[in-house]
Motif scaffolding. Structure first.
Motif, short mmCIF file in Angstrom:
data_model
loop_
_atom_site.label_atom_id
_atom_site.label_comp_id
_atom_site.label_asym_id
_atom_site.label_seq_id
_atom_site.Cartn_x
_atom_site.Cartn_y
_atom_site.Cartn_z
N ALA A 1 6.32 -8.02 5.77
CA ALA A 1 8.03 -6.98 7.28
C ALA A 1 7.17 -6.15 7.63
O ALA A 1 7.14 -6.33 9.29
N ILE A 2 5.81 -5.18 7.63
CA ILE A 2 5.69 -4.07 8.54
C ILE A 2 4.65 -5.12 9.33
O ILE A 2 4.61 -4.18 10.99
N SER A 3 4.37 -5.70 9.54
CA SER A 3 3.20 -6.32 10.32
C SER A 3 3.90 -7.19 11.32
O SER A 3 3.87 -7.29 12.01
N PRO B 1 0.64 -1.55 0.00
CA PRO B 1 0.24 0.05 -0.07
C PRO B 1 0.91 1.25 0.33
O PRO B 1 1.73 1.33 0.85
N ASP B 2 0.69 2.30 -1.17
CA ASP B 2 2.01 3.36 -1.02
C ASP B 2 1.42 4.30 -0.37
O ASP B 2 1.67 5.20 0.05
N TRP B 3 -0.10 4.29 1.14
CA TRP B 3 -0.26 4.98 1.42
C TRP B 3 0.53 4.21 2.95
O TRP B 3 0.91 5.12 4.36
N LEU B 4 1.14 3.52 2.99
CA LEU B 4 1.93 2.84 4.28
C LEU B 4 2.93 3.08 3.97
O LEU B 4 3.82 3.32 3.47
N PRO B 5 3.83 3.77 5.45
CA PRO B 5 5.26 3.23 5.32
C PRO B 5 5.87 2.02 5.29
O PRO B 5 6.03 0.92 5.05
N ASN B 6 7.38 2.32 4.24
CA ASN B 6 8.29 1.39 4.46
C ASN B 6 7.74 0.72 2.92
O ASN B 6 7.90 -0.72 2.77
N SER B 7 7.54 1.19 1.79
CA SER B 7 6.43 0.82 1.05
C SER B 7 7.71 -0.16 0.10
O SER B 7 9.48 0.65 -0.02
N GLY B 8 8.00 -1.29 -0.50
CA GLY B 8 8.78 -1.82 -0.93
C GLY B 8 9.28 -3.28 0.24
O GLY B 8 10.44 -4.50 -0.53
N TRP B 9 9.01 -3.62 1.20
CA TRP B 9 9.78 -4.11 2.27
C TRP B 9 9.03 -5.96 1.22
O TRP B 9 9.90 -6.75 1.96
N GLY B 10 8.03 -5.55 1.23
CA GLY B 10 7.25 -7.23 1.19
C GLY B 10 7.01 -7.53 2.29
O GLY B 10 7.19 -7.22 3.23
N GLY B 11 8.02 -8.95 2.07
CA GLY B 11 7.34 -9.22 3.91
C GLY B 11 8.00 -10.89 3.50
O GLY B 11 8.65 -11.49 2.57
N ASP B 12 7.38 -12.48 4.65
CA ASP B 12 8.20 -13.94 4.58
C ASP B 12 7.45 -14.82 3.32
O ASP B 12 7.16 -15.80 3.77
#
Length: 324
Positions: free
Chosen positions: A234-236, A218-229
């Motif tokens: 990742a931000i969650s 989401p481009d309205w949330l921080p750390n765009s481009g992090w993806g996850g596992d």
């Protein structure tokens, strides 16, 4: 080590290492209540006074197990018993994959799993894993929480709104304690082990009466481009109170299931129990890693689609990626 999870074994209430299995289907609160009883019984067998029980417990929780531990620590009053909590890919802020499964149903290789989807919609745990942040775009409006979705979008999941709201309330109970602990209660040290770079469902959008869920951040949330596992963004996987505490972050290159055996958990346990060890700070893996996008379920006889990205290093003509 306690071996009571084996059918023929008796529980050793004085064992100092406990493997705690729980019924995933029943949700976070049910498992946390069982964990509370289990720990209290064992501390009663090992300690003579309340003072001796303080700070005796270190918890390592993978995936939903991290939420179970935090509910025990907070609303159930376990914080004064706990010295530290290590979470491995825990969806502290929820997992959009749960939203996709509840609203759209499970897919494997593009094939819908109707019966499995119907079963999942009966499990409280899947609602407990819903995102607790605004990750659903809507035309011309503020992004939505999952519980704000209209009945037309959630028609295949009866009672979705009420159960999603109840799950959001559970997350709020956890957040409330960690943001304002009871007087005299010292919060345990928390370490969040998480992964970045793998394709992970993270953003949803309302399109007519449908919900589209994809892996674009989401481009309205921080750390765009992090993806996850691959399962948890990742931000969650970083709890709210650790937003600014980089020393609490441990980034690793593996995907969600492999996080359960990540060596970082034991390394952090050694740091906690051995004062002579110094912490390894930073939130970036020591060496380059591969971000891998692959469906969780594959259909026999089909050719899977695999996408791989090199992360943590610049690729040049001499770079070679080997699969084993």
């Amino acid at each position: 080590m306690d071996t009571a999870d084996r059918p023929t074994a008796l529980a050793d209430t004085r064992a100092d290492l406990l493997l705690f299995p729980y019924d995933f289907r029943l949700g976070v609160r049910s498992a946390a209540e069982r964990l509370h009883t289990e720990i209290e019984d064992r501390l009663a067998a090992m300690c003579g006074t309340e003072r001796e029980k303080a700070g005796r417990v270190v918890v390592i929780g993978h995936s939903m197990g991290g939420l179970v531990a935090r509910y025990w620590l907070g609303p159930l009053g376990g914080a004064d018993r706990c010295a530290a909590l290590i979470t491995l890919g825990a969806p502290h802020r929820g997992a959009p994959k749960a939203l996709d499964w509840l609203v759209n149903g499970m897919l494997g290789g593009g094939v819908p799993f109707g019966r499995a989807s119907a079963v999942l919609r009966e499990w409280q745990s899947v609602y407990d894993l819903l995102p607790r942040y605004r990750m659903i775009a809507q035309p011309g409006g503020t992004p939505l929480y999952p519980y704000e979705l209209g009945p037309a979008v959630t028609a295949r999941a009866p009672g979705f709104s009420a159960r999603a709201k109840a799950a959001f309330t559970l997350h709020e109970e956890i957040r409330e304690f960690w943001s304002r602990p009871e007087p005299g209660i010292a919060l345990p040290k928390v370490t969040a082990v998480f992964a970045r770079g793998h394709g992970t469902l993270h953003r949803a959008a309302v399109v007519g009466d449908r919900l589209e869920v994809g892996d674009k951040d989401p481009d309205w949330l921080p750390n765009s481009g992090w993806g996850g596992d691959g399962t948890v963004p990742a931000i969650s996987a970083i709890p709210v109170e650790a937003d600014s505490d980089r020393n609490a972050w441990r980034a690793v290159p593996v995907k969600h299931l492999a996080l359960a055996s990540a060596p970082e958990a034991l390394e952090n346990l050694a740091m906690i129990t051995s004062p002579s060890l110094s912490a390894v700070l930073g939130d970036t893996p020591q060496s380059p890693w591969l971000g891998v996008d692959l469906d969780d379920v594959l259909i026999t006889g089909t050719t899977p689609s695999l996408r791989v990205r090199l992360l943590g290093a610049e690729r040049d003509p001499a770079t070679r990626i080997h699969a084993e």
